[in-house]
Design a protein around this motif. Sequence first.
Motif, short mmCIF file in Angstrom:
data_model
loop_
_atom_site.label_atom_id
_atom_site.label_comp_id
_atom_site.label_asym_id
_atom_site.label_seq_id
_atom_site.Cartn_x
_atom_site.Cartn_y
_atom_site.Cartn_z
N GLU A 64 31.06 -10.47 -17.14
CA GLU A 64 30.43 -11.33 -16.15
C GLU A 64 29.11 -11.84 -16.73
O GLU A 64 28.33 -11.07 -17.28
CB GLU A 64 30.14 -10.50 -14.89
CG GLU A 64 29.30 -11.20 -13.86
CD GLU A 64 28.87 -10.25 -12.73
OE1 GLU A 64 28.07 -10.71 -11.90
OE2 GLU A 64 29.32 -9.11 -12.69
N LYS A 65 28.87 -13.15 -16.67
CA LYS A 65 27.62 -13.71 -17.16
C LYS A 65 26.54 -13.49 -16.11
O LYS A 65 26.67 -13.91 -14.97
CB LYS A 65 27.78 -15.19 -17.47
CG LYS A 65 26.57 -15.79 -18.13
CD LYS A 65 26.81 -17.20 -18.60
CE LYS A 65 25.59 -17.71 -19.32
NZ LYS A 65 25.80 -19.03 -19.89
N GLU A 85 34.54 -13.22 -23.69
CA GLU A 85 33.81 -13.68 -22.50
C GLU A 85 34.61 -13.49 -21.22
O GLU A 85 34.04 -13.33 -20.15
CB GLU A 85 33.41 -15.16 -22.64
CG GLU A 85 32.31 -15.36 -23.66
CD GLU A 85 31.84 -16.81 -23.69
OE1 GLU A 85 31.68 -17.40 -22.60
OE2 GLU A 85 31.63 -17.32 -24.79
N HIS A 141 25.42 -10.62 -20.54
CA HIS A 141 26.74 -10.43 -19.95
C HIS A 141 26.89 -8.97 -19.57
O HIS A 141 26.27 -8.10 -20.17
CB HIS A 141 27.83 -10.85 -20.93
CG HIS A 141 27.86 -12.31 -21.20
ND1 HIS A 141 26.91 -12.94 -21.98
CD2 HIS A 141 28.71 -13.27 -20.79
CE1 HIS A 141 27.18 -14.23 -22.03
NE2 HIS A 141 28.27 -14.46 -21.33
N LYS A 161 21.36 -16.44 -19.01
CA LYS A 161 21.48 -16.92 -20.39
C LYS A 161 21.37 -15.75 -21.37
O LYS A 161 20.38 -15.04 -21.38
CB LYS A 161 20.41 -17.96 -20.68
CG LYS A 161 20.56 -18.58 -22.05
CD LYS A 161 19.54 -19.66 -22.28
CE LYS A 161 19.75 -20.27 -23.66
NZ LYS A 161 18.82 -21.35 -23.92
#
Length: 70
Positions: free
Chosen positions: A26-27, A22, A33, A30
């Motif tokens: 970058e998120k 993670e 990524h 929901k």
Amino acid sequence: MSNQPDPPIIVTGGSVTIEFDEDNMEKLSKGKHHHRNKRIKHIKVEGDGLSYDANVPTGKGLKITITVGD
């Protein structure tokens, strides 16, 4: 100090598990990524009688779809 290779993103079946770093992504929202500077370099699929192993020369235009169900 040498550069460490990026760890692979691993998807396993049975119950579905997706494994990735993670801190490397970058998120966006929901379940989504992204890393704008990374490209898929290699694909390997093994198991249940399947065997596929290939380099991806440009890393562009590639879409991998995994369909899961009960």
